[in-house]
Design a protein around this motif. Structure first.
Motif, PDB file in Angstrom:
ATOM      1  N   TRP A   7       1.037  -1.357  -0.072  1.00  0.00           N
ATOM      2  CA  TRP A   7      -0.085  -0.891   0.127  1.00  0.00           C
ATOM      3  C   TRP A   7       0.870   1.227   0.371  1.00  0.00           C
ATOM      4  O   TRP A   7       2.141   1.305   0.187  1.00  0.00           O
ATOM      5  N   LYS A   8       0.420   2.827  -0.728  1.00  0.00           N
ATOM      6  CA  LYS A   8       1.309   3.439  -0.956  1.00  0.00           C
ATOM      7  C   LYS A   8      -0.480   4.573  -0.912  1.00  0.00           C
ATOM      8  O   LYS A   8      -1.098   4.273  -1.529  1.00  0.00           O
ATOM      9  N   LEU A  52      -4.089   6.061  -2.592  1.00  0.00           N
ATOM     10  CA  LEU A  52      -4.334   5.253  -2.414  1.00  0.00           C
ATOM     11  C   LEU A  52      -4.480   4.104  -3.388  1.00  0.00           C
ATOM     12  O   LEU A  52      -4.992   3.952  -3.951  1.00  0.00           O
ATOM     13  N   GLY A  54      -2.671   0.158  -3.865  1.00  0.00           N
ATOM     14  CA  GLY A  54      -2.973  -1.438  -3.681  1.00  0.00           C
ATOM     15  C   GLY A  54      -1.729  -2.122  -4.474  1.00  0.00           C
ATOM     16  O   GLY A  54      -2.694  -2.204  -5.859  1.00  0.00           O
ATOM     17  N   GLU A  95      -8.768  -4.395   3.168  1.00  0.00           N
ATOM     18  CA  GLU A  95      -7.730  -4.099   3.478  1.00  0.00           C
ATOM     19  C   GLU A  95      -7.634  -2.824   3.712  1.00  0.00           C
ATOM     20  O   GLU A  95      -6.912  -1.578   4.133  1.00  0.00           O
ATOM     21  N   MET A  96      -8.123  -2.698   2.072  1.00  0.00           N
ATOM     22  CA  MET A  96      -7.927  -1.408   1.751  1.00  0.00           C
ATOM     23  C   MET A  96      -8.780  -0.488   2.497  1.00  0.00           C
ATOM     24  O   MET A  96      -8.667   0.442   2.370  1.00  0.00           O
ATOM     25  N   GLN A  98      -9.727  -0.261   5.194  1.00  0.00           N
ATOM     26  CA  GLN A  98      -9.018   0.091   6.527  1.00  0.00           C
ATOM     27  C   GLN A  98      -7.363   1.127   6.536  1.00  0.00           C
ATOM     28  O   GLN A  98      -7.782   1.826   7.081  1.00  0.00           O
ATOM     29  N   GLN A  99      -7.330   0.635   5.483  1.00  0.00           N
ATOM     30  CA  GLN A  99      -6.255   1.382   4.534  1.00  0.00           C
ATOM     31  C   GLN A  99      -6.320   3.003   4.667  1.00  0.00           C
ATOM     32  O   GLN A  99      -6.072   3.917   5.220  1.00  0.00           O
ATOM     33  N   SER A 102      -7.533   4.803   7.800  1.00  0.00           N
ATOM     34  CA  SER A 102      -6.041   5.276   8.397  1.00  0.00           C
ATOM     35  C   SER A 102      -5.720   5.967   8.322  1.00  0.00           C
ATOM     36  O   SER A 102      -4.954   6.815   8.632  1.00  0.00           O
ATOM     37  N   GLY A 103      -5.834   6.160   6.681  1.00  0.00           N
ATOM     38  CA  GLY A 103      -4.819   7.690   5.602  1.00  0.00           C
ATOM     39  C   GLY A 103      -5.644   8.457   6.429  1.00  0.00           C
ATOM     40  O   GLY A 103      -4.539  10.039   6.636  1.00  0.00           O
TER      41      GLY A 103
END
Length: 150
Positions: A7-8, A52, A54, A95-96, A98-99, A102-103
């Motif tokens: 992830w970035k 974001l 992935g 998962e995305m 959640q990312q 949190s991002g």
């Protein structure tokens, strides 16, 4: 063994040409071709968003845009949430999200998030703490609902 994804989160100006091309291609594959929806994807908002990305097997297979409050909705928001059709069996969607959440919390220091969700994904978003806050409406001829996470 669990499939892993890298992830970035990047602002628009830091996206490489390859990343930009790949994320636009992914959005087109799903939102235009798969959903058979003619709409203006290049909407002038990419430059304001954090992106974001992935990556799985060196390919962008998951993507979302993150906005601070006031740039899309009053609250921070997540949009253009997409998983490549060939990667959906990997279950990267949770998962995305959640990312993405949190991002928004770490980059924008915001916890209230508003989204415009495709209706069929309502339960998916509810599993991430979003609650439906509107009646069903059409966006690009697809049923959507507004959802908020406090």
């Amino acid at each position: 063994m669990k499939d892993t994804i890298n992830w970035k989160i990047k602002p628009f100006k830091e996206l490489s040409l390859h990343e930009l091309y790949s994320l636009l291609k992914l959005r087109s594959i799903v939102f235009v071709v798969e959903q058979n929806c003619v709409y203006q994807d290049i909407d002038g908002k990419d430059e304001k968003a954090l992106h974001l990305l992935g990556e799985y097997n060196n390919e962008i297979v998951a993507y979302a845009r993150l906005f601070k409050g006031g740039d899309y909705f009053e609250n921070a928001s997540i949009g253009r949430v997409v998983i490549h059709p060939e990667a959906r069996d990997k279950k990267f969607g949770h998962e995305m999200m959640q990312q993405a959440i949190s991002g928004i919390e770490s980059y924008f220091k915001e916890t209230k998030i508003t989204i415009s969700a495709q209706l069929y994904l309502q339960k998916f978003y509810e599993s991430h703490g979003f609650l439906k806050t509107s009646a069903v409406y059409l966006e690009d001829d697809i049923e959507h609902v507004e959802m908020k996470r406090e």
